[in-house]
Design a protein around this motif. Sequence first.
Motif: not given
Length: 63
Positions: A1-2, A4-5, A8-9, A12, A38, A42
Amino acid sequence: MARANALVTKTRQALFDHRPTNMAEAARKGEFMASCRTFIEWDDFDQVQLINALTPGGGGQGL
């Protein structure tokens, strides 16, 4: 999960860093950003950063 985050960051930030070259490109970029969960979900983005990301010509330089 980390991981993937982190991806995404990174994605972005790349969208924020890319500057459109004209108003048509800015409109397409804005439409994409508005349609992307996204960006909608946020609340932590900087409004000035968003304005610069959608301003043709490098965030208002030379305008």
